[in-house]
Design an enzyme around this catalytic site. Structure first.
Site, mmCIF file in Angstrom:
data_model
loop_
_atom_site.group_PDB
_atom_site.id
_atom_site.type_symbol
_atom_site.label_atom_id
_atom_site.label_comp_id
_atom_site.label_asym_id
_atom_site.label_seq_id
_atom_site.Cartn_x
_atom_site.Cartn_y
_atom_site.Cartn_z
ATOM 1 N N ALA A 15 -0.864 5.399 28.304
ATOM 2 C CA ALA A 15 -1.793 5.912 29.368
ATOM 3 C C ALA A 15 -1.402 5.062 30.516
ATOM 4 O O ALA A 15 -1.116 3.912 30.582
ATOM 5 C CB ALA A 15 -3.405 5.957 29.079
ATOM 6 N N GLY A 17 -0.816 5.457 24.006
ATOM 7 C CA GLY A 17 -0.551 7.158 24.219
ATOM 8 C C GLY A 17 0.672 7.898 23.635
ATOM 9 O O GLY A 17 0.654 8.817 23.444
ATOM 10 N N GLU A 52 0.932 7.750 20.145
ATOM 11 C CA GLU A 52 0.044 8.929 19.730
ATOM 12 C C GLU A 52 0.480 10.245 19.989
ATOM 13 O O GLU A 52 0.348 11.006 19.075
ATOM 14 C CB GLU A 52 -1.355 8.622 20.461
ATOM 15 C CG GLU A 52 -2.125 7.533 19.999
ATOM 16 C CD GLU A 52 -3.554 7.122 20.712
ATOM 17 O OE1 GLU A 52 -4.576 7.207 20.147
ATOM 18 O OE2 GLU A 52 -3.416 7.021 21.882
ATOM 19 N N GLU A 60 -4.263 -0.961 22.184
ATOM 20 C CA GLU A 60 -5.465 -0.841 23.057
ATOM 21 C C GLU A 60 -6.526 -1.839 22.821
ATOM 22 O O GLU A 60 -7.370 -2.006 23.727
ATOM 23 C CB GLU A 60 -6.028 0.529 22.518
ATOM 24 C CG GLU A 60 -5.349 1.654 23.161
ATOM 25 C CD GLU A 60 -3.983 2.236 22.199
ATOM 26 O OE1 GLU A 60 -3.577 3.249 22.644
ATOM 27 O OE2 GLU A 60 -3.788 1.356 21.498
#
Length: 329
Positions: free
Chosen positions: A109, A180, A183, A203
């Site tokens: 992100a 992300g 992910e 994270e």
């Protein structure tokens, strides 16, 4: 432009039939015979359809070098529109997600967007880069809690939509796949890595959790114990270690992930399209059921195949000792 809220609504209702018409541009003259531009979803996310013998293989190319393919709002919108385009493309048989940025798949992100509110008192941000050291950025924008929530929810629904695509999906990873980025790769069916790849969910170092599906998909893939270690520590692992964990399918020499992924995509592309879709459905949904219900699902999927022309074509080609010509019918 497709409005992505429709994706979330359809996913939440668990209905994966798509009836929208989607306008695709006509092939451009003087373009390479091997690839045709299908659609430019955004400046940093583009879709290509391979041609000739590779017809049916679709590529999504991420190209945001200034931010290491970080998942900012515009970049995410490009991915959303790309996945939607693929979902309604009846000619698509295999999807490859690639990066055009050297030594990075996706750095996660965009922290300058996602976490500025959390760091607002200190007026700086911390981002983990490819060189694995910390760089401070002056805070440029703020995002309140509802905006952060909406952004993370959008990430989660985007990757769930990717996971729910009926065709096989392959993440082609060279370099970093963090947060992300990992992910997104976990939402794909297969992951092919160059040996210099680094994978991780960092994270917890920012006092949050992997919230775009990572806390759920990682333990389902490699087991809860190893997933807990990687998430609790935020440790980055090499492609070889990821292979030993069962996190990726192949670890190949650096720079060769694309060629290996294309080899696999070509192999899949030659199989019966309906059979591939039913196999994916049986596996993905069957894993959510106990064995008895899973076997019922398997039977239902096989029934879908029994009435296809492709099934008869496969039998005839085998008897006649020739390559089958499947039409997805």
């Amino acid at each position: 432009m497709v409005v992505f809220s429709s994706i979330g609504k359809r996913f939440c209702s668990r209905s994966f039939s798509y009836t929208k018409s989607y306008l695709l541009p006509s092939p451009l003259q003087f373009q390479s015979i091997r690839t045709l531009l299908l659609q430019s979803a955004s400046e940093s996310v583009k879709i290509q359809r391979l041609s000739d013998a590779d017809s049916g293989i679709i590529q999504i190319n991420m190209d945001r070098p200034e931010a290491k393919n970080a998942l900012g709002k515009d970049f995410l919108k490009g991915l959303q529109n790309s996945f939607e385009a693929v979902s309604v493309d009846s000619a698509a048989k295999v999807l490859m997600i690639c990066s055009s940025v050297s030594k990075v798949f996706c750095a996660g992100a965009d922290l300058k967007v996602k976490f500025t509110h959390a760091f607002s008192q200190n007026n700086f941000m911390i981002i983990n880069t490819l060189e694995s050291h910390l760089i401070c950025y002056k805070e440029r924008r703020t995002m309140n809690v509802p905006e952060v929530r909406a952004f993370v929810n959008s990430l989660r629904s985007t990757f769930s939509f990717l996971e729910a695509l009926q065709i096989p999906t392959i993440a082609v990873i060279e370099g970093a796949a963090l947060g992300g980025g990992l992910e997104m790769a976990l939402s794909c069916d297969l992951r092919i890595c160059g040996e210099d790849a680094k994978l991780g969910l960092p994270e917890t170092g920012l006092a949050v959790i992997p919230a775009a599906g990572g806390s759920q998909r990682l333990p389902r893939l490699i087991g809860s114990s190893r997933a807990k270690e990687l998430i609790f520590t935020g440790r980055k692992i090499s492609a070889k270690e990821a292979l030993s964990f069962g996190l990726i399918n192949y670890c190949v020499p650096a720079g060769n992930a694309y060629s290996k992924a294309l080899e696999i995509a070509r192999d899949i592309n030659q199989k019966g399209p309906v059979a591939i879709r039913m196999a994916k459905r049986a596996i993905n949904h069957g894993l959510e059921m106990e064995m008895g219900s899973g076997l019922v699902l398997e039977e239902e999927c096989y029934e879908e195949i029994l009435v296809t022309d492709d099934r008869l074509e496969g039998l005839n080609a085998f008897v006649e000792k020739r390559k089958p010509l499947y039409k997805g019918e």
